[in-house]
Scaffold this motif. Structure first.
Motif, PDB file in Angstrom:
ATOM      1  N   THR A 176     -17.994 -43.901  13.244  1.00 39.83           N
ATOM      2  CA  THR A 176     -16.917 -43.200  13.930  1.00 39.83           C
ATOM      3  C   THR A 176     -17.109 -43.403  15.421  1.00 39.83           C
ATOM      4  OG1 THR A 176     -15.734 -41.079  14.090  1.00 39.83           O
ATOM      5  CG2 THR A 176     -18.144 -40.984  14.065  1.00 39.83           C
ATOM      6  N   GLN A 177     -16.262 -42.773  16.195  1.00 39.79           N
ATOM      7  CA  GLN A 177     -16.382 -42.759  17.648  1.00 39.79           C
ATOM      8  C   GLN A 177     -16.151 -41.335  18.133  1.00 39.79           C
ATOM      9  OE1 GLN A 177     -13.168 -45.526  18.315  1.00 39.79           O
ATOM     10  NE2 GLN A 177     -14.565 -47.172  18.907  1.00 39.79           N
ATOM     11  N   LEU A 178     -16.821 -40.977  19.224  1.00 38.42           N
ATOM     12  CA  LEU A 178     -16.549 -39.702  19.883  1.00 38.42           C
ATOM     13  C   LEU A 178     -15.798 -39.977  21.175  1.00 38.42           C
ATOM     14  CD1 LEU A 178     -19.778 -37.550  19.403  1.00 38.42           C
ATOM     15  CD2 LEU A 178     -17.825 -37.873  17.891  1.00 38.42           C
ATOM     16  N   LEU A 179     -14.962 -39.024  21.559  1.00 36.25           N
ATOM     17  CA  LEU A 179     -14.175 -39.107  22.782  1.00 36.25           C
ATOM     18  C   LEU A 179     -14.761 -38.159  23.822  1.00 36.25           C
ATOM     19  CD1 LEU A 179     -10.721 -38.991  20.984  1.00 36.25           C
ATOM     20  CD2 LEU A 179     -11.855 -41.034  21.892  1.00 36.25           C
ATOM     21  N   PHE A 180     -14.401 -38.391  25.071  1.00 34.38           N
ATOM     22  CA  PHE A 180     -14.923 -37.576  26.165  1.00 34.38           C
ATOM     23  C   PHE A 180     -14.781 -36.089  25.857  1.00 34.38           C
ATOM     24  CE2 PHE A 180     -14.591 -35.245  30.133  1.00 34.38           C
ATOM     25  CZ  PHE A 180     -15.614 -35.787  30.909  1.00 34.38           C
ATOM     26  N   GLY A 181     -15.870 -35.338  26.044  1.00 37.01           N
ATOM     27  CA  GLY A 181     -15.844 -33.893  25.870  1.00 37.01           C
ATOM     28  C   GLY A 181     -16.164 -33.406  24.474  1.00 37.01           C
ATOM     29  N   GLU A 182     -16.228 -34.308  23.476  1.00 37.43           N
ATOM     30  CA  GLU A 182     -16.582 -33.883  22.121  1.00 37.43           C
ATOM     31  C   GLU A 182     -18.104 -33.680  22.042  1.00 37.43           C
ATOM     32  OE1 GLU A 182     -13.195 -35.414  19.131  1.00 37.43           O
ATOM     33  OE2 GLU A 182     -14.566 -37.001  19.768  1.00 37.43           O
ATOM     34  N   CYS A 183     -18.499 -32.628  21.353  1.00 37.62           N
ATOM     35  CA  CYS A 183     -19.916 -32.235  21.289  1.00 37.62           C
ATOM     36  C   CYS A 183     -20.513 -32.582  19.933  1.00 37.62           C
ATOM     37  CB  CYS A 183     -20.063 -30.746  21.550  1.00 37.62           C
ATOM     38  SG  CYS A 183     -19.448 -30.231  23.172  1.00 37.62           S
ATOM     39  N   TYR A 184     -21.825 -32.721  19.895  1.00 35.17           N
ATOM     40  CA  TYR A 184     -22.511 -33.102  18.671  1.00 35.17           C
ATOM     41  C   TYR A 184     -23.898 -32.474  18.613  1.00 35.17           C
ATOM     42  CZ  TYR A 184     -24.324 -36.557  22.021  1.00 35.17           C
ATOM     43  OH  TYR A 184     -24.869 -37.159  23.127  1.00 35.17           O
ATOM     44  N   ARG A 185     -24.438 -32.455  17.416  1.00 36.78           N
ATOM     45  CA  ARG A 185     -25.785 -31.946  17.186  1.00 36.78           C
ATOM     46  C   ARG A 185     -26.715 -33.106  16.869  1.00 36.78           C
ATOM     47  NH1 ARG A 185     -28.144 -29.514  12.481  1.00 36.78           N
ATOM     48  NH2 ARG A 185     -26.117 -29.540  11.436  1.00 36.78           N
ATOM     49  N   VAL A 186     -27.891 -33.146  17.495  1.00 37.83           N
ATOM     50  CA  VAL A 186     -28.880 -34.183  17.226  1.00 37.83           C
ATOM     51  C   VAL A 186     -29.751 -33.724  16.067  1.00 37.83           C
ATOM     52  CG1 VAL A 186     -30.741 -35.591  18.173  1.00 37.83           C
ATOM     53  CG2 VAL A 186     -28.873 -34.837  19.655  1.00 37.83           C
ATOM     54  N   ILE A 187     -29.875 -34.569  15.018  1.00 39.59           N
ATOM     55  CA  ILE A 187     -30.614 -34.134  13.830  1.00 39.59           C
ATOM     56  C   ILE A 187     -31.929 -34.885  13.620  1.00 39.59           C
ATOM     57  CG2 ILE A 187     -28.660 -33.149  12.609  1.00 39.59           C
ATOM     58  CD1 ILE A 187     -28.180 -35.725  11.204  1.00 39.59           C
ATOM     59  N   THR A 188     -32.044 -36.127  14.118  1.00 38.83           N
ATOM     60  CA  THR A 188     -33.316 -36.851  14.020  1.00 38.83           C
ATOM     61  C   THR A 188     -33.473 -37.760  15.235  1.00 38.83           C
ATOM     62  OG1 THR A 188     -32.468 -38.795  12.820  1.00 38.83           O
ATOM     63  CG2 THR A 188     -33.213 -36.915  11.480  1.00 38.83           C
ATOM     64  N   VAL A 189     -34.711 -38.191  15.489  1.00 42.30           N
ATOM     65  CA  VAL A 189     -35.012 -39.182  16.517  1.00 42.30           C
ATOM     66  C   VAL A 189     -35.919 -40.232  15.893  1.00 42.30           C
ATOM     67  CG1 VAL A 189     -37.011 -37.854  17.367  1.00 42.30           C
ATOM     68  CG2 VAL A 189     -35.919 -39.567  18.851  1.00 42.30           C
ATOM     69  N   SER A 190     -35.708 -41.505  16.249  1.00 46.14           N
ATOM     70  CA  SER A 190     -36.562 -42.570  15.723  1.00 46.14           C
ATOM     71  C   SER A 190     -37.964 -42.447  16.316  1.00 46.14           C
ATOM     72  CB  SER A 190     -35.966 -43.942  16.047  1.00 46.14           C
ATOM     73  OG  SER A 190     -35.891 -44.133  17.447  1.00 46.14           O
ATOM     74  N   ASN A 191     -38.951 -42.970  15.597  1.00 44.55           N
ATOM     75  CA  ASN A 191     -40.330 -42.809  16.063  1.00 44.55           C
ATOM     76  C   ASN A 191     -40.599 -43.521  17.380  1.00 44.55           C
ATOM     77  OD1 ASN A 191     -40.211 -45.370  15.018  1.00 44.55           O
ATOM     78  ND2 ASN A 191     -42.164 -45.260  13.933  1.00 44.55           N
ATOM     79  N   ASP A 192     -39.766 -44.533  17.724  1.00 43.59           N
ATOM     80  CA  ASP A 192     -39.916 -45.174  19.027  1.00 43.59           C
ATOM     81  C   ASP A 192     -39.020 -44.535  20.087  1.00 43.59           C
ATOM     82  OD1 ASP A 192     -37.402 -46.001  18.277  1.00 43.59           O
ATOM     83  OD2 ASP A 192     -37.866 -48.145  18.301  1.00 43.59           O
TER      84      ASP A 192
END
Length: 265
Positions: free
Chosen positions: A37-53
């Motif tokens: 998908t794509q997000l547009l300016f001002g849309e918010c999101y939740r971060v659920i994981t980060v890669s080990n690097d």
């Protein structure tokens, strides 16, 4: 040399906001992966994981339910409290095909569906405090049928793009939820909104859905009135209802179910 196995770690209480015209969300943590998908300016999101690097974050866009990966350098973190406020409070949503806002000392171009987190209920006129050109509407006030159709028809001739959510490229499964979101209505991925209506009761602004029952694929159209519908093949277009129906039925062996739903009532 053996390729290092990708791994990631869960995160909690990390939130972000899109601060560019379009933010691509990838299916896998690599730039040659397909777009989810794509997000547009001002849309918010939740971060659920980060890669080990720490080069990639997996994010969840709760408004639609889509998740995927963004490179770490594109994360614009916001406090958890701001995230909750942005999700629950009113905001201005861009309706003009192209708008512009002064951001970080320069003009940033905005597309329909972009969000400006100001409310019509503020004690001050937000337009007096930022440089903005274009048209917006308050998301707290739901569009009527005529207004919804006006929003939808601005996407005529937008080309098909898998994962796309802009006038420059649209995914059919995300185009119609985007149109209704701009009009003030929620539509999460995988869940049909509104209530079913009988064929003889369909009104302009209602959504028509053809489900290919054998492969669980759906095609959408918005009824415009006078037997015309807005739908997508390789581009967003307007035609009569029978042409849309014939297009969907042109592959032998399909088992199609047609239903109509009203989101506005």
């Amino acid at each position: 040399m053996q390729k290092e196995k990708f791994s990631e770690w869960p995160l909690t209480d990390v939130f972000g906001i899109c601060r560019q015209t379009i933010l691509p969300i990838y299916r896998q943590p690599t730039f040659d992966s397909a777009l989810v998908t794509q997000l547009l300016f001002g849309e918010c999101y939740r971060v659920i994981t980060v890669s080990n690097d720490q080069q990639w974050f997996k994010i969840l866009y709760e408004d639609t339910g889509f998740s995927g990966y963004i490179p770490s350098k594109l994360l614009k973190e916001i406090p958890a409290n701001d995230y909750q406020i942005y999700l629950t409070n009113d905001f201005q949503i861009v309706t003009s095909p192209i708008a512009a806002i002064e951001y970080l000392g320069t003009n940033l171009y905005l597309l329909p569906g972009s969000r400006l987190h100001f409310s019509d209920l503020e004690l001050f006129n937000w337009r007096d405090h930022i440089g903005f050109t274009g048209s917006v509407r308050s998301h707290a006030f739901r569009a009527d049928r005529d207004q919804l159709i006006e929003i939808a028809t601005k996407y005529i001739n937008s080309p098909f793009q898998p994962g796309g959510r802009s006038i420059f490229g649209l995914d059919e499964e995300q185009a119609f939820p985007l149109i209704f979101m701009i009009a003030g209505y929620a539509w999460k991925a995988g869940k049909l909104p509104g209530k079913m209506v009988a064929a003889e009761e369909v009104l302009p602004g209602d959504i028509m859905i053809l489900t290919e029952s054998n492969i669980e694929k759906q095609r959408f159209a918005i009824y415009l009135g006078a037997e015309e519908v807005l739908w997508m093949d390789n581009r967003m277009r307007v035609s009569d209802f029978d042409e849309w129906l014939s297009f969907a039925k042109n592959i032998p062996g399909k088992q199609l179910v047609l239903e109509s739903r009203s989101i506005l009532d």
